[in-house]
Design an enzyme around this catalytic site. Structure first.
Site, short mmCIF file in Angstrom:
data_model
loop_
_atom_site.label_atom_id
_atom_site.label_comp_id
_atom_site.label_asym_id
_atom_site.label_seq_id
_atom_site.Cartn_x
_atom_site.Cartn_y
_atom_site.Cartn_z
N GLU A 80 0.45 -1.45 0.23
CA GLU A 80 0.35 -0.56 -0.15
C GLU A 80 1.03 1.09 -0.09
O GLU A 80 0.29 2.35 0.12
CB GLU A 80 -1.49 -0.03 1.18
CG GLU A 80 -0.31 -0.13 2.00
CD GLU A 80 -0.85 0.90 3.54
OE1 GLU A 80 -1.86 1.56 3.87
OE2 GLU A 80 0.60 1.66 3.75
N CYS A 112 -3.12 -4.26 3.71
CA CYS A 112 -2.62 -5.61 4.64
C CYS A 112 -2.30 -6.89 3.43
O CYS A 112 -1.04 -7.30 3.76
CB CYS A 112 -2.34 -5.46 6.04
SG CYS A 112 -2.34 -3.79 6.74
N HIS A 234 -2.29 -12.60 9.82
CA HIS A 234 -2.13 -10.41 9.84
C HIS A 234 -1.64 -10.72 11.18
O HIS A 234 -2.38 -10.54 11.52
CB HIS A 234 -2.74 -10.18 9.11
CG HIS A 234 -2.64 -8.48 8.98
ND1 HIS A 234 -1.34 -8.21 8.85
CD2 HIS A 234 -3.92 -7.40 9.47
CE1 HIS A 234 -1.14 -6.67 8.82
NE2 HIS A 234 -2.80 -6.92 8.87
#
Ligand SMILES: [Zn+2]
Lengths: 348, 129
Positions: A80, A112, A234
């Site tokens: 990103e 993400c 994550h």
């Protein structure tokens, strides 16, 4: 057999501690450490960005794969924080590594989880027989607005994975993705820092998507959490991955190796991929690895890997994630950090 | 505007491609058209080693405009393990810890920006190992 034939990771040397950030804003660092389990995070040097991090990680992946770079037919970088709004990051990377020019490249973006998207597409192209090898990378130099909760977590790092059919070190057994329109975190074009919906980022976003992807993956594979030696989710902070893993039935021990966010921060597109790299650094033949990413917006990509005998020949061919995480650290004070991250207004 | 020159130099800046004289073996970096030792025009392209040591260095405390926010920084002449020599910035270090003979590794970094609107220019820098 199709899966990872080479992997590599990279983290910058610079760090800032949570208490250094907390002191700047008159906050209690104890709350950040206890509540979010964040102790310190990586900070990119002034001459590092998503491209340089990707190149270093991919160099390590090539060192482990020991293949001719010319045989790589596709390169995808998920981030990103691509340095250019228009010009794919991988165009620089392929020239730096001697890949191409007969190669397909693209930049991915999905908060993400752009890194696991790159991995998924790279894997799929090899599986389809379109290319012999494909390189998927997740890397970021993420920014949190000054004083915002994200400032404690947004960090820099990345991992690269070369997919192929020969000398596979970790076979990909199953994948599953789960996606919905969830407005938990976003950044409009030309805005410098992202916006997020505070508490809304937890339950309906992170936990919902990871849980759904994970459950479907377990159903598809007819496996249970006990079948895995390692699991990685994550890591937006230290706390969330532990919570979601526990809810799914994974133990602390299974999550330990990949759980690096308390000392690394959230490397966004590089988050679960760097966790996977840390696992592959120590994995043994036969180990099963469970991985689920998360990207705001929102979605999750899940993978089940089965480690092969080949792993032991490649682990020591390049630096390991823990080498980058634990060695040669340089701590910054807030002023240096603000300068590094271009948070100070200067005359051009 | 440095874009055309930058683009031309990508093989040496990104991949450390040098010219090795086919007649006497001398490595020229950046590549040359004529060997400085034997005047041969016959070269093969080789990739330089990424590790070496610092031969000599200087600490820049007042930098040119583009690098003024990075001072103090070290610029060093480095001898790579294959004997080739090049000049590079030493990054990620305490400038007071750099010494002659220190072992270094070349890494891929951003060298400069063409202002706020231009290209990001990449290449090699050294880090201490
Ligand atoms: Zn010669």
């Amino acid at each position: 057999m199709i899966g990872i034939v080479g992997y590599g990771s990279y983290l910058p040397r610079y760090r800032i501690k949570s208490e250094t950030i907390a002191k700047q804003w008159g906050m209690d660092s104890g709350a950040i450490k206890r509540g979010l389990m964040l102790y310190e995070k990586t900070v990119p040097a002034q001459d590092e960005d998503t491209i340089t991090i990707s190149v270093e990680a991919a160099k390590n992946a090539l060192a482990r794969a020991q293949i001719d770079p010319q045989k790589i037919g596709a390169v995808y970088i998920g981030s990103e924080s691509h340095p250019y709004a228009v010009k794919p990051s991988a165009t620089v990377l392929i020239d730096a590594l001697g890949i191409g020019p007969h190669v397909h490249v693209a930049s991915y973006e999905f908060a993400c989880k752009a890194g696991t998207e790159a991995m998924y597409v790279a894997y799929s192209l090899v599986k389809a027989g379109e290319v012999e090898y494909a390189l998927g990378i997740g890397a970021d130099t993420s920014q949190g607005a000054p004083g915002d909760a994200l400032e404690y977590s947004a960090s820099a790092g990345g991992a690269a994975f070369i997919m192929g059919k020969e000398k596979v070190i970790a076979e990909i057994l199953f994948t599953h993705s789960f996606t919905s329109d969830t407005p938990d975190f976003w950044r409009r074009e030309h805005e410098y820092y992202p916006r997020h919906a505070g508490r809304f980022t937890g339950e309906p976003a992170y936990f919902k998507h990871i849980t759904n992807a994970a459950k479907s993956l377990l159903e598809k594979s007819r496996m249970i959490p006990k079948d895995f030696q390692h699991a990685v989710f994550h890591m937006p902070n230290g706390k969330f991955p532990q919570e979601v893993g526990k809810k799914l039935g994974f133990s602390k021990e299974q999550m330990e190796v990949g759980w690096i966010s308390p000392w690394m921060g959230n490397t966004y597109s590089g988050s679960s991929p760097t966790g996977l790299a840390a696992i592959l650094d120590v994995a043994k033949p036969g180990d099963k690895i469970f991985m689920v990413s998360f990207g705001s917006g929102a979605g999750s990509d899940g993978f089940i890997f089965s480690v092969t005998d080949e792993i032991k020949y490649v682990q020591n061919l390049a630096p390991k994630l823990r080498d980058y995480l634990d060695d040669n650290k340089i701590y910054l004070d807030y002023g240096q950090y603000a300068k590094f991250r271009k948070k100070i207004i200067v005359n051009e | 505007m440095i874009s055309p020159k930058y683009h031309r130099e990508i093989p040496q800046r990104y991949r450390l491609e040098a010219g090795k004289c086919k007649q006497c073996g001398t490595i020229s970096f950046p590549p040359r058209l004529i060997c400085p030792k034997c005047k041969s025009k016959n070269f093969e392209t080789v990739q330089l080693s990424r590790e070496g040591k610092i031969l000599t260095f200087t600490i820049i405390r007042v930098g040119p405009d583009k690098f003024s926010k990075e001072t103090p920084y070290v610029v060093a002449i480095i001898e790579l393990n294959d004997g080739a020599r090049l000049t590079a910035q030493v990054t990620d270090c305490d400038v007071n810890k750099v010494e002659i003979g220190t072992k270094v590794k070349l890494v891929f970094r951003k060298i400069q920006d063409e202002g706020k609107w231009g290209l990001h220019c990449y290449g090699y820098k050294a880090i201490l190992i």
